[in-house]
Design an enzyme around this catalytic site. Structure first.
Site, mmCIF file in Angstrom:
data_model
loop_
_atom_site.group_PDB
_atom_site.id
_atom_site.type_symbol
_atom_site.label_atom_id
_atom_site.label_comp_id
_atom_site.label_asym_id
_atom_site.label_seq_id
_atom_site.Cartn_x
_atom_site.Cartn_y
_atom_site.Cartn_z
ATOM 1 N N ASP A 13 55.343 27.077 95.546
ATOM 2 C CA ASP A 13 56.497 26.175 95.706
ATOM 3 C C ASP A 13 56.320 25.223 96.885
ATOM 4 O OD1 ASP A 13 57.884 27.619 93.615
ATOM 5 O OD2 ASP A 13 58.311 29.166 95.108
ATOM 6 N N HIS A 43 55.615 23.745 88.047
ATOM 7 C CA HIS A 43 55.481 22.559 88.883
ATOM 8 C C HIS A 43 56.530 21.549 88.451
ATOM 9 C CE1 HIS A 43 50.962 23.342 89.944
ATOM 10 N NE2 HIS A 43 51.796 24.120 90.591
#
Length: 339
Positions: A13, A43
């Site tokens: 992340d 993503h």
């Protein structure tokens, strides 16, 4: 820069998707190949104000002239694969994507086991995507490969062959990693890790690139690192402090609230060293200093933000080449010409 790899330097992340999206548009690589574990990592990128989230396909999909590839080391969930083909139909992904015929298949039973296993789901905090059980079957040599599924036949290729032929022809190849170094099966805080190595070396192997053919490794760090699930997080701040600072985030795949911490310079240095970083990317600088939002010229950054970047370079020992100052593609400072 004939080939370069982008990997996460923390616990996932980090904003790799936004960096990859920028490189895909700005550098115009002819080939974009995805390594990593599988569909357990998402993503997200913003294009013209719209958010796109992918778990299976390369994040550089918005470069409509690029060949998109998924390397042999990546697990493939057919359900997710076909969903994303439809989700990204405006980008003509269907006509550009290739799956290595040796990819292991995530089957429904893998997902059921992942979600029902008390140890994995409870203690480890698995995403429930089936990646761990699928990789276990792969290690036991009893997993299916994508070449065994008729519906995937139109997309099969030899990714290693394609990537190396592209390099032989002098084409630019961008390789995407997933998750983050802190979740590596080998180098992370075991057992609170993912089901394989996530370092740059592993990502190169996933797509069939030998170490001598990698020209640059870009390791991505977020100004305030986050972690989803259980496991050590030395610089973690309280949920109340994260809320006060406007740092509340939720996982792309799990929807779970992310744990937030302060930037860990010592861990960043270790991560950069093991990954062989030649450049760093720093994301969400606007979260560290709100006055940095949307700035695209380093000289126009507020002093607080400049000092933070300088401290990272000094303590990690690798130059910062890319800086994200907001969610949109154009919210970036590119310093690669100065390195």
């Amino acid at each position: 820069m004939p080939s370069y790899i982008v990997v996460g330097g923390q616990w996932g992340d980090e904003g790799k998707g936004s960096i990859i999206a920028y490189l895909a548009i700005h550098d115009k690589p002819e080939v974009i190949a995805r390594g990593g574990v599988g569909t357990n990592a998402g993503h997200s990128v913003f294009i013209n104000g719209k958010k796109y989230a992918v778990r299976q396909l390369p994040t550089g999909f918005m470069n409509e002239n690029a060949r998109l590839l998924v390397g042999a080391g990546v697990l493939v969930d057919p359900e997710v694969f076909f969903h994303e083909l439809e989700h990204l139909k405006d980008f003509n992904v269907r006509g550009r994507i290739g799956l290595d015929y040796r990819c292991t298949v995530i089957e429904p039973g893998h997902k059921e086991l992942d979600r029902s296993n008390g140890y994995l789901h409870g203690k480890i905090g698995t995403t429930g995507s089936g990646c761990g059980p699928a990789n276990a079957d792969r290690a036991l040599r009893k997993a299916k490969q994508v070449k065994d599924l008729k519906e995937l036949e139109p997309y099969l290729t030899d990714v290693a062959q394609e990537v190396n032929e592209a390099l032989d022809e002098g084409k630019l190849v961008l390789v995407e990693g997933t998750q983050g170094f802190g979740l590596s099966l080998y180098y992370g805080s075991y057992p609170y890790v993912t089901s394989k190595d996530t370092s740059a070396s592993a990502i190169a192997s996933d797509v069939g690139i030998g170490p001598t053919r990698v020209d640059d490794v870009i390791v991505v760090f977020k100004s305030f690192p986050t972690r989803v699930g259980a496991g050590p997080f030395p610089t973690e701040m309280s949920e109340e402090e994260a809320e006060r600072m406007g740092l509340v985030e939720y996982g792309t795949v799990t929807g779970r609230r992310r744990r937030v911490g302060w930037f860990d310079f010592e861990f960043a240095r270790y991560s950069a060293r093991i990954n062989g970083a030649t450049m760093l990317a720093v994301t969400m600088l606007d979260k560290y200093d709100k006055e940095a939002f949307g700035v695209t010229d380093f000289n126009k950054l507020p002093q607080k933000a400049k000092d933070f970047i300088a401290e990272i370079e000094e303590k990690v020992g690798v130059p910062v080449a890319l800086i994200k100052t907001g969610p949109e593609l154009e919210h970036i400072i590119d310093l690669r010409e100065n390195i």
